[in-house]
Design an enzyme around this catalytic site. Structure first.
Site, PDB file in Angstrom:
ATOM      1  N   LYS A 110      -7.691-112.622  38.792  1.00  0.00           N
ATOM      2  CA  LYS A 110      -8.430-111.868  37.776  1.00  0.00           C
ATOM      3  C   LYS A 110      -7.987-112.251  36.366  1.00  0.00           C
ATOM      4  O   LYS A 110      -8.819-112.369  35.464  1.00  0.00           O
ATOM      5  CB  LYS A 110      -8.302-110.365  38.028  1.00  0.00           C
ATOM      6  CG  LYS A 110      -9.065-109.982  39.279  1.00  0.00           C
ATOM      7  CD  LYS A 110      -9.288-108.510  39.469  1.00  0.00           C
ATOM      8  CE  LYS A 110     -10.335-108.320  40.579  1.00  0.00           C
ATOM      9  NZ  LYS A 110     -10.545-106.966  40.981  1.00  0.00           N
ATOM     10  N   LYS A 189     -16.771-117.107  46.847  1.00  0.00           N
ATOM     11  CA  LYS A 189     -16.900-115.713  47.281  1.00  0.00           C
ATOM     12  C   LYS A 189     -17.889-114.979  46.372  1.00  0.00           C
ATOM     13  O   LYS A 189     -17.800-115.109  45.140  1.00  0.00           O
ATOM     14  CB  LYS A 189     -15.524-115.030  47.198  1.00  0.00           C
ATOM     15  CG  LYS A 189     -15.535-113.586  47.667  1.00  0.00           C
ATOM     16  CD  LYS A 189     -14.361-112.767  47.124  1.00  0.00           C
ATOM     17  CE  LYS A 189     -14.855-111.432  46.642  1.00  0.00           C
ATOM     18  NZ  LYS A 189     -13.936-110.518  46.069  1.00  0.00           N
ATOM     19  N   LYS A 192     -18.882-109.638  41.809  1.00  0.00           N
ATOM     20  CA  LYS A 192     -19.565-109.117  40.607  1.00  0.00           C
ATOM     21  C   LYS A 192     -19.185-109.950  39.391  1.00  0.00           C
ATOM     22  O   LYS A 192     -20.020-110.286  38.565  1.00  0.00           O
ATOM     23  CB  LYS A 192     -19.141-107.674  40.349  1.00  0.00           C
ATOM     24  CG  LYS A 192     -19.581-106.688  41.401  1.00  0.00           C
ATOM     25  CD  LYS A 192     -18.942-105.314  41.135  1.00  0.00           C
ATOM     26  CE  LYS A 192     -18.882-104.473  42.377  1.00  0.00           C
ATOM     27  NZ  LYS A 192     -17.510-104.244  42.892  1.00  0.00           N
TER      28      LYS A 192
HETATM   29  N1  AQP Z   1     -18.050-111.691  48.965  1.00  0.00           N
HETATM   30  C1  AQP Z   1     -17.525-110.742  49.732  1.00  0.00           C
HETATM   31  N2  AQP Z   1     -17.455-110.900  51.068  1.00  0.00           N
HETATM   32  C2  AQP Z   1     -16.918-109.945  51.864  1.00  0.00           C
HETATM   33  N3  AQP Z   1     -16.453-108.763  51.394  1.00  0.00           N
HETATM   34  C3  AQP Z   1     -16.498-108.558  50.063  1.00  0.00           C
HETATM   35  N4  AQP Z   1     -16.127-107.517  49.302  1.00  0.00           N
HETATM   36  C4  AQP Z   1     -16.384-107.805  48.007  1.00  0.00           C
HETATM   37  N5  AQP Z   1     -16.931-109.029  47.891  1.00  0.00           N
HETATM   38  C5  AQP Z   1     -17.031-109.524  49.162  1.00  0.00           C
HETATM   39  C6  AQP Z   1     -15.521-106.304  49.821  1.00  0.00           C
HETATM   40  O1  AQP Z   1     -16.158-105.178  49.219  1.00  0.00           O
HETATM   41  C7  AQP Z   1     -15.214-104.122  49.113  1.00  0.00           C
HETATM   42  C8  AQP Z   1     -15.276-103.523  47.744  1.00  0.00           C
HETATM   43  O2  AQP Z   1     -14.952-104.485  46.774  1.00  0.00           O
HETATM   44  P1  AQP Z   1     -14.518-103.982  45.342  1.00  0.00           P
HETATM   45  O3  AQP Z   1     -15.688-103.529  44.583  1.00  0.00           O
HETATM   46  O4  AQP Z   1     -13.443-102.989  45.446  1.00  0.00           O
HETATM   47  O5  AQP Z   1     -13.864-105.218  44.644  1.00  0.00           O
HETATM   48  P2  AQP Z   1     -13.962-106.725  44.892  1.00  0.00           P
HETATM   49  O6  AQP Z   1     -13.508-107.141  46.219  1.00  0.00           O
HETATM   50  O7  AQP Z   1     -13.159-107.294  43.804  1.00  0.00           O
HETATM   51  O8  AQP Z   1     -15.537-107.012  44.723  1.00  0.00           O
HETATM   52  P3  AQP Z   1     -16.127-107.956  43.658  1.00  0.00           P
HETATM   53  O9  AQP Z   1     -17.584-108.002  43.679  1.00  0.00           O
HETATM   54  O10 AQP Z   1     -15.430-109.269  43.792  1.00  0.00           O
HETATM   55  O11 AQP Z   1     -15.715-107.212  42.301  1.00  0.00           O
HETATM   56  P4  AQP Z   1     -15.079-107.749  40.990  1.00  0.00           P
HETATM   57  O12 AQP Z   1     -15.850-108.966  40.601  1.00  0.00           O
HETATM   58  O13 AQP Z   1     -15.261-106.586  40.038  1.00  0.00           O
HETATM   59  O14 AQP Z   1     -13.644-108.055  41.270  1.00  0.00           O
HETATM   60  C9  AQP Z   1     -13.839-104.695  49.456  1.00  0.00           C
HETATM   61  O15 AQP Z   1     -13.477-104.303  50.767  1.00  0.00           O
HETATM   62  C10 AQP Z   1     -14.050-106.175  49.404  1.00  0.00           C
HETATM   63  O16 AQP Z   1     -13.211-106.870  50.311  1.00  0.00           O
END
Ligand code: AQP
Length: 320
Positions: A110, A189, A192
């Site tokens: 991050k 991956k 967001k």
């Molecule tokens: N691409 C993905 N494939 C499988 N699982 C995913 N998750 C997120 N992206 C994928 C799972 O969704 C849950 C919630 O995620 P989160 O919102 O807590 O944070 P994250 O994993 O950081 O999701 P993002 O979209 O990547 O958010 P940002 O960009 O804000 O960091 C988790 O269980 C995660 O594993």
């Protein structure tokens, strides 16, 4: 069995969130006592816009309910409606080796992506451990990117138990091999913050546009194509049967069709797959008080459990 998972209201939910975490969580709600929270304290590490945070939190609740979360089975609540979790995070931080956090890949990723290197972001895994441990959780359905954080949670629970006696339960991550990492439009991956998402509830034209913008190579229409060189087949397999996926892969390998045709097929499947959820979402939107009632009921259930665990922890560490 108690099941716990959370999702950040840091933006709009995408199909990586759905297949990686929301769908497994929805399936598990029939198998035990489920607690699912909207991680608004966590989202503060990346979102400093109060109105957007409030709006996103309601939207996550709406989207989760539309996707099938049943509030009669699973408690849905905001993380910040159980503020005791920040107290447990502080207590856990006092036994957390700094090196453990320094090894956490999510912090490094991050910061590399430009997020402020705040103490909150650095100690995110400690708050996540508190989120899990405060409910005596047995199982944590997550995507693969969160596996390390659940391991940190286990390490901290062991450390607390060795120091203060058996007070915290050790949770297990639950990761589904097929959906552990859903790829985004560029093959990385889906995330967001990478701008490579297909949002679950995107408008039809927007979803079509996103699917059509999946990155592919310049193999000519008539030539055979590698089904694994773009995310098209992997995404298709999430919303189609194994036979249909095998047929698509065969069409890739045969040649004679362009990537554009495959993307159109993927869009149709995706749009159909989420149709019942879009309908349910509209029904929920027609009941203005429903979301607040669900969140209030979920917070009451979560608080009752958290109060019990915190009483145990406070006594054990000497705060009472
Ligand atoms: N691409 C993905 N494939 C499988 N699982 C995913 N998750 C997120 N992206 C994928 C799972 O969704 C849950 C919630 O995620 P989160 O919102 O807590 O944070 P994250 O994993 O950081 O999701 P993002 O979209 O990547 O958010 P940002 O960009 O804000 O960091 C988790 O269980 C995660 O594993």
């Amino acid at each position: 069995m108690r099941i716990l998972s959370g999702i950040q209201p840091s933006g709009v939910l995408h199909i990586g969130n759905y297949f990686g975490m929301m769908r497994p969580a929805i399936v598990l709600q029939a198998e035990g006592e489920a607690l699912y929270f909207i991680a608004d304290y966590h989202a503060l590490t990346s979102l400093r816009a109060p109105a957007a945070l409030r709006e996103n939190s309601r939207r996550v609740a709406l989207d989760f309910l539309a996707c099938g979360l049943d509030p009669a089975r699973a408690a849905l609540f905001r993380q910040s409606d159980v503020p005791q979790v920040t107290e447990l995070a502080w207590i856990l931080s006092t036994v957390t080796p700094k090196g453990l956090l320094e090894r956490a890949h999510s912090y490094k990723d991050k910061v590399a992506r430009g997020l402020a290197a705040s103490a909150g972001l650095f100690s995110y895994p400690v708050l996540m451990a508190a989120d899990i441990l405060i409910y005596d959780s047995d199982v944590v359905p997550v995507g693969r990117d969160q596996k390390q954080h659940v391991e940190v949670t286990r390490d901290l629970a062991i450390k607390m138990n060795e120091t203060f006696g058996e007070i915290l339960k050790l949770p297990e991550p639950r990761i589904h091999a097929q959906t552990a990492t859903v790829p985004g439009l560029d093959g990385q991956k889906m995330s967001k913050s990478y701008g490579n998402t297909i949002d679950i509830f995107a408008e039809e034209n927007e979803m079509r546009k996103r699917v059509m913008s999946i990155v592919t190579d310049s193999t000519p229409v008539e030539a055979p194509k590698n089904p694994d060189a773009s995310p098209i087949c992997q995404l298709f397999s999430l919303v189609a049967s194994p036979e249909e996926t095998a047929a698509l892969r065969a069409a890739f390998a045969k040649g004679g069709s362009g990537y554009g045709d495959f993307k159109k097929q993927l869009f149709v499947r995706l749009w159909e797959f989420f149709a019942p959820m879009r309908q349910r979402r509209n029904e929920i939107l027609a009941q203005p008080d429903y979301i607040d009632a669900v969140l209030a009921q979920g917070a009451a259930r979560a608080n009752a459990i958290a109060d019990g665990v915190m009483a145990r922890v406070r006594t054990a560490v000497g705060l009472r």
